[in-house]
Design a protein around this motif. Structure first.
Motif, PDB file in Angstrom:
ATOM      1  N   ASP A  31       1.800 -14.505 -12.290  1.00 28.49           N
ATOM      2  CA  ASP A  31       1.620 -14.621 -10.856  1.00 28.49           C
ATOM      3  C   ASP A  31       0.178 -14.280 -10.532  1.00 28.49           C
ATOM      4  O   ASP A  31      -0.461 -13.518 -11.257  1.00 28.49           O
ATOM      5  N   SER A  32      -0.325 -14.837  -9.475  1.00 25.35           N
ATOM      6  CA  SER A  32      -1.664 -14.509  -8.992  1.00 25.35           C
ATOM      7  C   SER A  32      -1.515 -13.758  -7.677  1.00 25.35           C
ATOM      8  O   SER A  32      -0.827 -14.226  -6.771  1.00 25.35           O
ATOM      9  N   VAL A  33      -2.146 -12.600  -7.609  1.00 25.31           N
ATOM     10  CA  VAL A  33      -2.036 -11.737  -6.441  1.00 25.31           C
ATOM     11  C   VAL A  33      -3.359 -11.745  -5.685  1.00 25.31           C
ATOM     12  O   VAL A  33      -4.430 -11.652  -6.294  1.00 25.31           O
ATOM     13  N   ALA A  34      -3.262 -11.846  -4.369  1.00 23.92           N
ATOM     14  CA  ALA A  34      -4.427 -11.798  -3.487  1.00 23.92           C
ATOM     15  C   ALA A  34      -4.242 -10.658  -2.498  1.00 23.92           C
ATOM     16  O   ALA A  34      -3.160 -10.078  -2.393  1.00 23.92           O
ATOM     17  N   VAL A  35      -5.286 -10.369  -1.752  1.00 20.37           N
ATOM     18  CA  VAL A  35      -5.226  -9.376  -0.682  1.00 20.37           C
ATOM     19  C   VAL A  35      -5.399 -10.111   0.634  1.00 20.37           C
ATOM     20  O   VAL A  35      -6.306 -10.934   0.781  1.00 20.37           O
ATOM     21  N   VAL A  36      -4.499  -9.837   1.573  1.00 20.98           N
ATOM     22  CA  VAL A  36      -4.580 -10.451   2.898  1.00 20.98           C
ATOM     23  C   VAL A  36      -4.356  -9.380   3.957  1.00 20.98           C
ATOM     24  O   VAL A  36      -3.744  -8.346   3.694  1.00 20.98           O
ATOM     25  N   GLY A  37      -4.850  -9.659   5.139  1.00 23.93           N
ATOM     26  CA  GLY A  37      -4.645  -8.752   6.260  1.00 23.93           C
ATOM     27  C   GLY A  37      -3.507  -9.248   7.135  1.00 23.93           C
ATOM     28  O   GLY A  37      -3.502 -10.399   7.562  1.00 23.93           O
ATOM     29  N   VAL A  38      -2.533  -8.392   7.359  1.00 24.19           N
ATOM     30  CA  VAL A  38      -1.392  -8.727   8.208  1.00 24.19           C
ATOM     31  C   VAL A  38      -1.130  -7.530   9.116  1.00 24.19           C
ATOM     32  O   VAL A  38      -0.977  -6.407   8.632  1.00 24.19           O
ATOM     33  N   GLY A  39      -1.100  -7.780  10.399  1.00 28.18           N
ATOM     34  CA  GLY A  39      -0.801  -6.705  11.348  1.00 28.18           C
ATOM     35  C   GLY A  39      -1.785  -5.552  11.299  1.00 28.18           C
ATOM     36  O   GLY A  39      -1.390  -4.406  11.466  1.00 28.18           O
ATOM     37  N   GLY A  40      -3.040  -5.837  11.010  1.00 26.09           N
ATOM     38  CA  GLY A  40      -4.056  -4.790  10.985  1.00 26.09           C
ATOM     39  C   GLY A  40      -4.077  -3.962   9.714  1.00 26.09           C
ATOM     40  O   GLY A  40      -4.705  -2.907   9.675  1.00 26.09           O
ATOM     41  N   GLU A  41      -3.402  -4.420   8.665  1.00 26.38           N
ATOM     42  CA  GLU A  41      -3.318  -3.673   7.418  1.00 26.38           C
ATOM     43  C   GLU A  41      -3.530  -4.639   6.252  1.00 26.38           C
ATOM     44  O   GLU A  41      -3.136  -5.798   6.314  1.00 26.38           O
ATOM     45  N   TRP A  42      -4.153  -4.163   5.158  1.00 29.20           N
ATOM     46  CA  TRP A  42      -4.310  -4.995   3.960  1.00 29.20           C
ATOM     47  C   TRP A  42      -3.035  -4.949   3.137  1.00 29.20           C
ATOM     48  O   TRP A  42      -2.450  -3.891   2.934  1.00 29.20           O
ATOM     49  N   TRP A  43      -2.613  -6.128   2.669  1.00 28.20           N
ATOM     50  CA  TRP A  43      -1.400  -6.271   1.858  1.00 28.20           C
ATOM     51  C   TRP A  43      -1.723  -7.034   0.587  1.00 28.20           C
ATOM     52  O   TRP A  43      -2.609  -7.880   0.561  1.00 28.20           O
ATOM     53  N   TYR A  44      -0.938  -6.741  -0.479  1.00 31.05           N
ATOM     54  CA  TYR A  44      -0.965  -7.567  -1.686  1.00 31.05           C
ATOM     55  C   TYR A  44       0.011  -8.711  -1.459  1.00 31.05           C
ATOM     56  O   TYR A  44       1.148  -8.491  -1.037  1.00 31.05           O
ATOM     57  N   ARG A  45      -0.449  -9.945  -1.739  1.00 34.28           N
ATOM     58  CA  ARG A  45       0.400 -11.119  -1.543  1.00 34.28           C
ATOM     59  C   ARG A  45       0.504 -11.907  -2.840  1.00 34.28           C
ATOM     60  O   ARG A  45      -0.491 -12.231  -3.476  1.00 34.28           O
TER      61      ARG A  45
END
Length: 112
Positions: A58-72
């Motif tokens: 799997d390839s994991v990225a970092v995204v911002g959701v709801g004002g917080e950084w998440w691993y996606r």
């Protein structure tokens, strides 16, 4: 948690993404996962796979959701907030282990 298709996810600066992905990388490696940094893409990615089945990963990225950084995950699933690396490791494991187990089983039975 899946991100709705119409939800916009912000991307962090590359240096922030690399720092957060490196934290995840260290935690995954402690759990026995192999990782490969793919930081020269427009969106920095961390490729994760099992040592025994390098074709499944799997390839994991970092995204911002709801004002917080998440691993996606590359599946679009939000694995965990970046502040909860332990949950992200569990999320990656939950996504990949069924595939890794099936591949290992197939090798033991000769594909039958």
């Amino acid at each position: 948690m899946l991100v709705p298709p119409d939800a916009l996810a912000a991307l962090p600066r590359p240096v922030t993404a690399r720092r957060l992905l490196n934290r995840l990388r260290r935690a995954l490696r402690r759990e026995g996962w192999r990782t490969e940094r793919r930081y020269d893409y427009a969106v920095p990615l961390l490729r994760v796979y099992s040592p025994g089945t390098s074709c499944i990963g799997d390839s994991v990225a970092v995204v911002g959701v709801g004002g917080e950084w998440w691993y996606r995950s590359s599946t679009g699933e939000l694995l965990a907030p970046c502040s909860r690396v332990d949950l992200a490791v569990s999320g990656v494991s939950a996504l990949l282990m069924p595939w890794v187990s099936a591949a290992a089983s197939s090798r033991r039975t000769g594909g039958a």
